[in-house]
Design a protein around this motif. Structure first.
Motif, short mmCIF file in Angstrom:
data_model
loop_
_atom_site.label_atom_id
_atom_site.label_comp_id
_atom_site.label_asym_id
_atom_site.label_seq_id
_atom_site.Cartn_x
_atom_site.Cartn_y
_atom_site.Cartn_z
N MET A 1 0.83 -1.17 0.00
CA MET A 1 0.00 0.00 0.00
C MET A 1 0.89 1.25 0.00
O MET A 1 1.82 1.37 0.78
CB MET A 1 -0.88 -0.03 1.26
N PHE A 2 0.62 2.16 -0.90
CA PHE A 2 1.35 3.41 -0.97
C PHE A 2 0.72 4.43 -0.02
O PHE A 2 -0.50 4.48 0.13
CB PHE A 2 1.35 3.96 -2.39
N LEU A 3 1.57 5.24 0.57
CA LEU A 3 1.09 6.28 1.47
C LEU A 3 0.99 7.60 0.73
O LEU A 3 1.82 7.90 -0.13
CB LEU A 3 2.05 6.44 2.65
N ASP A 4 -0.01 8.41 1.08
CA ASP A 4 -0.07 9.74 0.50
C ASP A 4 0.85 10.66 1.32
O ASP A 4 1.41 10.26 2.34
CB ASP A 4 -1.51 10.27 0.42
N ASN A 5 0.99 11.90 0.87
CA ASN A 5 1.94 12.82 1.50
C ASN A 5 1.65 13.08 2.98
O ASN A 5 2.56 13.18 3.80
CB ASN A 5 2.00 14.14 0.73
N ARG A 6 0.41 13.21 3.33
CA ARG A 6 0.11 13.47 4.74
C ARG A 6 0.37 12.24 5.59
O ARG A 6 0.80 12.36 6.74
CB ARG A 6 -1.30 14.02 4.93
N GLN A 7 0.15 11.04 5.05
CA GLN A 7 0.48 9.83 5.79
C GLN A 7 1.99 9.72 6.00
O GLN A 7 2.44 9.35 7.08
CB GLN A 7 -0.04 8.59 5.06
N VAL A 8 2.74 10.05 4.97
CA VAL A 8 4.20 10.03 5.09
C VAL A 8 4.66 11.02 6.14
O VAL A 8 5.52 10.71 6.99
CB VAL A 8 4.87 10.32 3.72
N ALA A 9 4.08 12.22 6.13
CA ALA A 9 4.45 13.24 7.12
C ALA A 9 4.12 12.76 8.53
O ALA A 9 4.94 12.91 9.45
CB ALA A 9 3.73 14.55 6.81
N MET A 10 2.96 12.18 8.72
CA MET A 10 2.58 11.70 10.04
C MET A 10 3.42 10.51 10.47
O MET A 10 3.75 10.36 11.64
CB MET A 10 1.09 11.35 10.08
N ASP A 11 3.77 9.67 9.53
CA ASP A 11 4.64 8.53 9.82
C ASP A 11 6.00 9.03 10.32
O ASP A 11 6.56 8.48 11.27
CB ASP A 11 4.80 7.67 8.57
N SER A 12 6.49 10.10 9.71
CA SER A 12 7.77 10.69 10.15
C SER A 12 7.67 11.24 11.56
O SER A 12 8.61 11.09 12.35
CB SER A 12 8.20 11.80 9.19
N VAL A 13 6.55 11.87 11.88
CA VAL A 13 6.35 12.39 13.24
C VAL A 13 6.32 11.23 14.23
O VAL A 13 6.96 11.29 15.29
CB VAL A 13 5.06 13.23 13.35
N GLN A 14 5.59 10.19 13.90
CA GLN A 14 5.51 9.04 14.80
C GLN A 14 6.89 8.42 15.03
O GLN A 14 7.23 8.06 16.15
CB GLN A 14 4.56 7.99 14.26
N GLU A 15 7.66 8.31 13.97
CA GLU A 15 9.00 7.75 14.11
C GLU A 15 9.88 8.67 14.97
O GLU A 15 10.63 8.20 15.83
CB GLU A 15 9.65 7.53 12.75
N ALA A 16 9.81 9.96 14.74
CA ALA A 16 10.61 10.91 15.52
C ALA A 16 10.22 10.87 17.00
O ALA A 16 11.09 10.94 17.89
CB ALA A 16 10.47 12.33 14.97
N LEU A 17 8.93 10.76 17.29
CA LEU A 17 8.47 10.63 18.66
C LEU A 17 9.03 9.36 19.31
O LEU A 17 9.55 9.38 20.43
CB LEU A 17 6.94 10.58 18.73
N ALA A 18 8.93 8.26 18.59
CA ALA A 18 9.43 6.98 19.11
C ALA A 18 10.94 7.05 19.32
O ALA A 18 11.45 6.58 20.35
CB ALA A 18 9.07 5.84 18.15
N ASP A 19 11.66 7.65 18.36
CA ASP A 19 13.12 7.77 18.49
C ASP A 19 13.50 8.62 19.70
O ASP A 19 14.42 8.28 20.44
CB ASP A 19 13.73 8.38 17.23
N SER A 20 12.80 9.74 19.90
CA SER A 20 13.16 10.63 21.01
C SER A 20 12.91 9.94 22.35
O SER A 20 13.73 10.04 23.27
CB SER A 20 12.41 11.96 20.92
N LEU A 21 11.79 9.26 22.47
CA LEU A 21 11.50 8.54 23.72
C LEU A 21 12.49 7.41 23.96
O LEU A 21 12.99 7.23 25.07
CB LEU A 21 10.07 7.98 23.69
N ASP A 22 12.79 6.67 22.91
CA ASP A 22 13.72 5.55 23.03
C ASP A 22 15.12 6.04 23.42
O ASP A 22 15.77 5.47 24.29
CB ASP A 22 13.76 4.77 21.72
N TYR A 23 15.56 7.12 22.79
CA TYR A 23 16.89 7.65 23.09
C TYR A 23 16.96 8.13 24.54
O TYR A 23 17.94 7.87 25.24
CB TYR A 23 17.25 8.79 22.13
N PHE A 24 15.92 8.83 24.98
CA PHE A 24 15.91 9.30 26.37
C PHE A 24 15.94 8.12 27.33
O PHE A 24 16.72 8.11 28.29
CB PHE A 24 14.68 10.18 26.63
N GLU A 25 15.09 7.13 27.11
CA GLU A 25 15.04 5.96 27.99
C GLU A 25 16.37 5.21 28.01
O GLU A 25 16.82 4.78 29.07
CB GLU A 25 13.90 5.03 27.58
N ASP A 26 16.99 5.07 26.86
CA ASP A 26 18.27 4.35 26.78
C ASP A 26 19.40 5.08 27.48
O ASP A 26 20.38 4.46 27.90
CB ASP A 26 18.67 4.11 25.31
#
Length: 152
Positions: free
Chosen positions: A1-26
């Motif tokens: 399934m291809f993502l549209d531009n807003r899905q890609v943008a939101m996916d990037s936000v979700q990944e950045a949120l997960a990365d920031s939390l993971d980095y802080f916890e680690d």
């Protein structure tokens, strides 16, 4: 399934949120207790925002939650440890936390350029505000460390 531009943008936000939390916890155990106490409320709020964003993006955009990028996480951890050998460990961590915030802020800004449901925009605004507040706190501690080094 291809993502549209807003899905890609939101996916990037979700990944950045997960990365920031993971980095802080680690890396939380590497922070001085005073810094950890100062930063924990921001990350506790971020957990709530991440969960809300996952719920809303699943509901409105059919996006699944994102995990942190494990390869990037491993690289960041190793690079951080190497830099800490020749520099102040807390200063290294603050700089890297600031970089995490820049990535998240950029992701939120990009997402805001797309039409999104009000419920997602509300959570994004919370993410943006949390990010901006944490950046101010990180800079405050960074400036305080610089002033202490000059005084020595």
């Amino acid at each position: 399934m291809f993502l549209d531009n807003r899905q890609v943008a939101m996916d990037s936000v979700q990944e950045a949120l997960a990365d920031s939390l993971d980095y802080f916890e680690d890396n939380a155990e590497r922070l001085r207790p005073g810094l950890l106490k100062a930063f924990e409320p921001f990350y506790a709020r971020r957990v709530e925002l991440k969960q809300a964003l996952e719920t809303e993006t699943r509901k409105h955009l059919s996006l699944m939650p994102r995990d942190a990028d494990v390869e990037r996480d491993d690289y960041m951890w190793l690079w951080s440890r190497l830099k800490s050998i020749v520099s102040n460990d807390n200063q290294v961590l603050i700089n890297e936390l600031l970089e995490q915030e820049r990535v998240l802020m950029q992701g939120c800004s990009t997402a805001f350029t797309h039409p999104l449901p009000d419920s997602i925009e509300k959570v994004l605004e919370g993410c943006f505000s949390n990010c901006r507040s944490l950046i101010r706190e990180l800079y405050r501690h960074q400036m305080g460390q610089a002033a202490r080094r000059r005084a020595v």
